[in-house]
Design an enzyme around this catalytic site. Structure first.
Site, PDB file in Angstrom:
ATOM      1  CB  SER A  81      -0.795  -0.062   1.163  1.00 38.95           C
ATOM      2  OG  SER A  81      -1.954   1.121   1.230  1.00 38.95           O
ATOM      3  CG  ASP A 111       6.255  25.779   1.699  1.00 40.19           C
ATOM      4  OD1 ASP A 111       5.114  25.958   2.422  1.00 40.19           O
ATOM      5  OD2 ASP A 111       7.265  25.677   2.402  1.00 40.19           O
ATOM      6  CG  HIS A 119      -5.409  -2.079  -0.021  1.00 41.40           C
ATOM      7  ND1 HIS A 119      -4.930  -1.511  -1.274  1.00 41.40           N
ATOM      8  CD2 HIS A 119      -4.874  -1.669   0.796  1.00 41.40           C
ATOM      9  CE1 HIS A 119      -3.988  -0.512  -0.712  1.00 41.40           C
ATOM     10  NE2 HIS A 119      -3.594  -0.763   0.562  1.00 41.40           N
TER      11      HIS A 119
END
Length: 427
Positions: free
Chosen positions: A143, A349, A402
């Protein structure tokens, strides 16, 4: 640096703890944390090649080896493992409410940003040099560990001999808004499948929503339970057997016709708290913050944009692996991080997560298992990345959700064998 070792059945366990800078871009500012990693080897293969496991998350600690056949046992047939507690988790200077106590929102956000992928990779490089003599090793990323893999191959490709990824091959040009435009509809599809499988649960869930929206229902933590918090249980639909776990949870929702059971409330509380891993919530959108531009609560914005996720809808829709600003007001374990989370979402940022030019000339063999029906990591990203990153071998399957790595030992062995078939790890 400290190390200790002991034997656990047929395994040798070596625990390593190193002191590293809090910020690798300012290593001499005096701020340090500890990073912990556990080395596991079969007693007969203590010099086997090293396979570094990069846990999912974000904010995931390394697994604790337990008896019984699992992917760890399978990997130990050919490798020794290094199970990293990513900075801020497990025994690696865990991030908790006390970690930011007394800090301003801006300073707390800045502190939390020190637990991103680029810092984790710098920690690994320190371990590789100082503990393992600079050996070139292999990685296995589950993952979010696949995200870390691409960061590693971006900035320190010389460290990696081969990379294996399970359910985590993502875009190296990330955009949080696009992520949720892809994953929220996938959650809706999974929710529809749940109701097709267990149509009787729609009425039960509607009764639960009616109770919690019209009375002051308190969880064991003291939090008031809301319908939108109940919706977040849908995060489990991406794992097996998530549908069944949800079905049996609501099977015991009521102790009487109008009173929710203590058992149900305790289970809901446990599944929607983050005492053991607040970084999972705090960094959920930060893992897509690359370069300039605020994440600005992308999941919340896309949820409103797409529509159809109102808790009053019938049957009630669920949400998945996404975090919303209200959660930092309603959930006790997240409340101490509220101001920091808002400040983090406003930061414009961000350090670079990936180096696209380097990835496009990648020489390290990559074998990646991607699950076609994955609810957490979009399959389209994997296809695009596999096309753009040389030496990437994609195995596509709909046999697993998953958590396929944990479901079947064949997953890790298939990836290792694929690299061998393509010429083997780099020397």
């Amino acid at each position: 640096m400290t190390s200790s070792s002991y034997r656990m059945r047929d395994r040798i366990i070596r625990d390593h703890t190193v002191t590293v800078p809090l910020d690798w871009t300012a290593p001499d500012d005096g701020q340090t944390i500890e990073v912990f990693a556990r080395e596991v080897a079969h007693v007969e293969r203590q010099d086997a090649p090293i396979l570094v496991f990069l846990q999912g998350g974000p904010g995931g600690k390394g697994p604790r080896p337990m008896p019984g056949a699992d992917w760890i046992d399978e990997a130990l047939k050919t490798h020794r493992l290094l199970l990293l507690d990513q900075r801020g988790t497990g025994r690696s200077s865990r991030v908790e409410a006390a970690s930011i106590a007394g800090l301003s929102a801006a300073d707390a956000a800045e502190y939390i940003r020190k637990f991103r992928a680029e810092q984790i990779i710098a920690d690994l490089e320190h371990l590789r040099r100082e503990v393992f003599g600079g050996v070139r090793w292999q990685t296995l990323g589950q993952s979010y560990g696949g995200f870390l893999t691409l960061t590693y191959l971006s900035f320190r490709p010389e460290a990696v001999a081969a990379a294996y990824v399970t359910g985590g091959l993502t875009s190296f040009a990330p955009d949080a808004t696009d992520v949720y435009r892809r994953t929220l509809p996938r959650v809706a599809d999974k929710t529809a499948e749940f109701y097709r499988r267990y149509p009787q649960d729609a009425d039960v869930i509607a009764r639960v929503v009616d109770v919690i929206e019209n009375s002051d229902v308190r969880l064991p933590s003291g939090d008031r339970l809301s319908a939108r918090r109940l919706q977040t249980l849908g995060i489990d639909f991406g794992m097996k057997p998530g549908f069944e776990r949800m079905h049996w949870l609501f099977d015991e929702a009521f102790s009487s016709s109008d009173r929710l059971s203590d058992h149900f409330l305790a289970e809901v509380d446990a599944h929607t708290q983050y005492w053991g891993g607040p970084l999972y919530a705090l960094l959920q959108e930060e893992i897509y913050a690359d370069g300039h531009g605020a994440t600005a609560w992308a999941a919340e914005r896309v949820r409103a944009e797409l529509g159809g996720f109102e808790p009053s809808a019938s049957p009630m829709p669920f949400t998945g692996e996404m975090f919303f600003p209200w959660m930092y007001d309603e959930i006790a374990s997240l409340r101490p991080f509220r101001d920091a989370a808002h400040a983090l979402a406003e930061r414009e940022d961000h350090p670079a997560l990936y180096a696209a030019d380097q990835l496009r000339r990648n020489e390290v063999p990559i074998a990646a298992a991607m699950y076609f029906d994955d609810m957490y990591v979009d399959f389209g990203y994997a296809q695009q990345t596999a096309r753009e990153v040389p030496n990437t071998h994609l195995w596509v399957t709909n046999e697993y959700e998953h958590d396929g790595l944990r479901q079947d030992t064949r997953v890790v062995r298939t990836l290792i064998d694929r690299v061998i078939a393509e010429g083997g790890p780099l020397a």
